[in-house]
Design a protein around this motif. Structure first.
Motif, PDB file in Angstrom:
ATOM      1  N   LEU B 219       0.828  -1.213   0.000  1.00 13.76           N
ATOM      2  CA  LEU B 219       0.000   0.000   0.000  1.00 13.76           C
ATOM      3  C   LEU B 219       0.861   1.263   0.000  1.00 13.76           C
ATOM      4  N   ILE B 220       1.869   1.272   0.862  1.00 19.52           N
ATOM      5  CA  ILE B 220       2.699   2.466   1.016  1.00 19.52           C
ATOM      6  C   ILE B 220       3.607   2.638  -0.215  1.00 19.52           C
ATOM      7  N   ALA B 221       4.127   1.540  -0.743  1.00 23.69           N
ATOM      8  CA  ALA B 221       4.968   1.630  -1.948  1.00 23.69           C
ATOM      9  C   ALA B 221       4.152   2.187  -3.117  1.00 23.69           C
ATOM     10  N   ARG B 222       2.933   1.696  -3.259  1.00 27.06           N
ATOM     11  CA  ARG B 222       2.061   2.187  -4.339  1.00 27.06           C
ATOM     12  C   ARG B 222       1.817   3.684  -4.188  1.00 27.06           C
ATOM     13  N   TYR B 223       1.572   4.100  -2.950  1.00 27.68           N
ATOM     14  CA  TYR B 223       1.317   5.521  -2.688  1.00 27.68           C
ATOM     15  C   TYR B 223       2.558   6.365  -2.979  1.00 27.68           C
TER      16      TYR B 223
END
Lengths: 554, 554
Positions: B219-223
């Motif tokens: 989730l954080i990498a995508r963001y």
């Protein structure tokens, strides 16, 4: 041995209480407790006894050889610390909290150093750390703690959590959590019946909190309409949109951000002054979205909004969902408990038409944190949406009925046992016991509402009687009384609650929440979920706000 | 009173143990324990005492008026039940489990009826239910329970969980969990240092399990690469793909399904025979995906795969991630504990080049379930990705530094306190204590490996020495010994582990996991994480497999 004499003495008095006479039973028990206290005091008087762990280390405890006695002694000390905390928690003479700023805790308080070291510390220090951790924490079960929707401390629930910790297992397979899995299933079934889906096969899961339960409902609804999403992702879908009221919990935004739907595709439906979703606005917004080429798929209605405690009109919303073929979810995280009350359950009329329901027993039912369930009307969707059949865990060739393995229903792998404490409380209280507890919290809210109406230094945020235990109000300090109600007044009033709250926390006398809402300046939000709170605590709160606020210069 | 005499007797012997003489201290303690036992037996001899709760109900407990003595008595009874369970748990003479099928539990066993009723049941029944719940469960801390990566029961960890339950609070704000929030922060910082990011400001969060921790990392990498996704969803993104090895945990598929990325966009990278990711295959697959117009963004390497316990080559993977500008995650849910061992931490060389790390203290470090952390090298991303600033909870006008409120970093709202038990254990053991515990588990794996090599009725799944505590092997029953190793042999061998496991569970003597892997038929997977397990337990396991398997007709 001399103790036998004491025991015999009690044994004689024991004959008195045959026939289960209640008050004599109490007398007997008091005697035994006295005896125990004397022993304990005797031991403590030695300056040694169980309480000297200054030379004992974690490595001396079980499973260490001969670790049994140290372990029992250590855990009994922990027990004493916890029970002493529990006693203080329910004692109105004790403070709700002993406030310190983050930097103070970080710098270390007397004997309480939070830094971690390379070498072990003796268990004496560990016991001291336990005492200090509780000392500088917040007593969330104090009768004057009104800060969150979860409050109180149920003794049977606590016992359940202690047992859960000792059992230390994982909900993913029946293999290692047989009893807990069956209990979870029975609870889900019971909750299904209360929602009104009794005739259907129960499906659902306990998740780590209401926000994840709500996320599950969006996830499963999306899968129901677009099963291809599991394989291909959102790229294979049209622009899907969901609807929830402007007063609903922020978890639908969180879920939409995480699930790749996007926050702008969460459409906020207007509420009336009371915080209830306006059905006609929902209908119009669905139509508008369709006209824009977007694809509505999901509506969440709320049973007990976070701030106002409002219940959306479920029947009307269900009709609209049915008309447009949408998934209907009810977020009853907060309001679900009212299903247990004959008097109040009508507020949830129409919930049986929902496709999914979130219900947090850790809120209104007073179950220790965490305990949240998400329920589904259609069986099998959870499994179909989430299963990956990892064969290191879910071997199909086990000797038992593997449909009881729950791991593939979830977005987790390991899952904490949250069901047992609820099961144990349900056994201990019965449905009837929950009903009494909840009705009594509702009476507190009514009492506060009437009190506020009768006082002219307080003002209700909306005039209606509370539907749930939320009561929202302003305190109007004398300095604001005569002022015209213009923008400046609003700006000043906005500061009142924050200032009073800060002082409350510094003094530790009481805790209550506050927030602004749209154009409304900061107001207090009272909620009741702690069976320990009495009418006198409500009187205390109002007097305390007045005491802290009357001299306030804004 | 006669008790004083007994106390005095001890008081006299007390003088012997001045100077902190260890063995005399033990003697003293034994005396006090004897005294206590006598009192308890005296009370139980009455047929009443603390143990008669047949007329006492949950409504008699605190916060009920005069509920203090009942509460102490009830919780002490619970304590006794739990301590008796703990004693049995570590006793090799007791069974690991007393297996029953789901339908048997559902039908009800003697005195143990799981159905929920409308009316309350007396606390006597509740205590009986606690006993039965443990009786029909699985002793996950038994020295011969080897079934999952999480096993054992740490006494200080248990105390931590009991305290957490009594404190019953929520991690979303500093306001109501000040001490726990600070402790979580210090633990995250400590884990940062161990990963090797020491110089950076720590960021991370405890989440309800490794699968959600891994989800956070995706989730954080995508963001990080596509912040627009929060507002507009996946529709605004190109087709993004992520990479993880074919031996990695299924949580990346779960996460990709949930996050709207889609399972087909999780690219499986090949492993060598030992279960380690092949860097050249990763590089090739990244290039191929780019050529197909897809957008690689994330690689997860594993520190300790679930089945083989393999460590991916982190440095080479980091080089490839750097070359292509991809986010590197290390799933060290299982292997993270080895960072605490000077001897074994080199297996994680290169982990400091990762952008995020999952690390579950509830696995190798023996912390009670649930305890999982996800760590991020870049501070602020968690908050930016997940924050919604709900003002009913995160009021900016509080009197303390609100950057300590963690709720807006998470995809949850309420969050269980998982940090305290780890903090308490760390204090009690020191980093050094964890190291000893982990090294000893590693030695067990080495011992088993050597044992297996020396026996000709067992065969290793791969010939190398264990890198972690996983040891994978087949038992070859006599009936299969002479057969040619063809397809039929494979089919027959596949049935062996399942049959033996079923019998193990029926008899309750030991528990070990098994699974197939790709073309390999069912094999046993041993793992060690329980400090209670000794070499004699390993001998027992092998003998037991032989005992159950030698007559097996497939």
């Amino acid at each position: 041995m001399e103790l036998k004499t004491a025991a015999n003495e009690i044994c004689n008095s024991n004959q008195m209480c045959e026939g289960e006479n209640y008050s004599q039973n109490v007398l007997l028990r008091d005697k035994i407790i006295d005896l125990k206290t004397q022993i304990k005091e005797g031991a403590e008087g030695l300056g040694h006894g169980f309480s000297d762990f200054s030379n004992v280390f974690a490595s001396d405890l079980l499973p260490a050889r001969n670790g049994e006695q140290y372990t029992e002694g250590f855990l009994l000390e922990v027990f004493n610390i916890l029970f002493s905390y529990i006693r203080k928690t329910f004692d109105r003479k004790s403070k709700v909290l002993d406030f310190h700023h983050p930097h103070q805790l970080l710098e270390g308080l007397e004997g309480f150093n939070l830094e971690l070291s390379d070498q072990p510390e003796p268990l004496e220090q560990i016991l001291g750390d336990c005492r200090d951790t509780l000392k500088y924490g917040v007593k969330t079960a104090h009768p004057r703690y009104f800060n969150q929707l979860s409050s109180g401390l149920d003794m049977v629930g606590l016992a359940g959590e202690w047992l859960t910790a000792a059992a230390n297992t994982n909900m993913f397979t029946y293999e290692i959590a047989p009893v807990f899995i069956i209990m979870e299933g029975l609870l889900i079934k019971k909750m299904h019946e209360l929602v009104g889906w009794g005739e259907l096969e129960a499906d659902g899961i306990f998740s780590p909190g209401g926000t994840l339960s709500n996320l599950y409902s969006v996830l499963i609804a999306r899968y129901k309409f677009f099963p291809i999403v599991k394989l291909k992702g959102m790229a294979s879908l049209p622009r899907i949109v969901l609807f929830t009221s402007e007063h609903s919990h922020y978890s639908f935004q969180k879920a939409s951000a995480a699930l790749g739907i996007g926050i702008e595709n969460v459409i906020a439906v207007k509420c009336d002054e009371r915080g209830k979703m306006i059905p006609s606005d929902l209908d119009e917004k669905i139509i508008t979205q369709k006209e824009n080429g977007h694809v509505p798929f999901y509506v969440s209605a709320t049973a007990g909004t976070t701030v106002y405690g409002a219940f959306d009109p479920f029947v009307k919303i269900a009709d609209i969902c049915q008309k447009h073929g949408l998934w209907m979810h009810v977020d009853a995280a907060w309001g679900g408990g009212l299903l247990l009350s004959k008097k109040h359950r009508t507020k949830l009329s129409g919930i049986d038409r929902a496709n999914s329901v979130t219900w947090n027993p850790h809120k209104m039912m007073g179950v220790p944190l965490q305990c949240s369930a998400v329920l589904f009307r259609e069986k099998g969707l959870l499994q179909a949406c989430n299963e990956l059949s990892a064969n290191y865990l879910f071997q199909p060739d086990k000797q038992y009925d593997v449909s009881y393995d729950t791991g593939d229903k979830t977005i987790q792998c390991g899952r904490h046992v949250d069901a047992f404490k609820l099961w144990l409380m349900w056994k201990a209280k019965g449905t009837r016991g929950f009903e009494l507890q909840i009705d009594s919290c509702m009476e507190n809210a009514e009492y506060l509402y009437k009190k506020l109406k009768s006082r002219n230094d307080f003002e209700l945020v909306f005039p209606d009687e509370p539907e749930h235990t939320n009561v929202c109000f302003w305190y109007i300090p004398p300095s604001l009384k005569g002022m015209p109600r213009d923008k400046e007044w609003n700006t000043k009033l906005h500061k009142v609650a924050a200032k009073i709250k800060a002082q409350m926390m510094e003094e530790g006398t009481v805790m209550v929440s506050y927030q602004p809402l749209k154009d409304k300046p900061n107001f207090f939000r009272m909620v009741f979920s702690n069976p320990a709170s009495k009418k006198s605590d409500i009187d205390f709160l109002l007097d305390e706000i007045e005491r802290l606020g009357s001299d306030l210069e804004i």
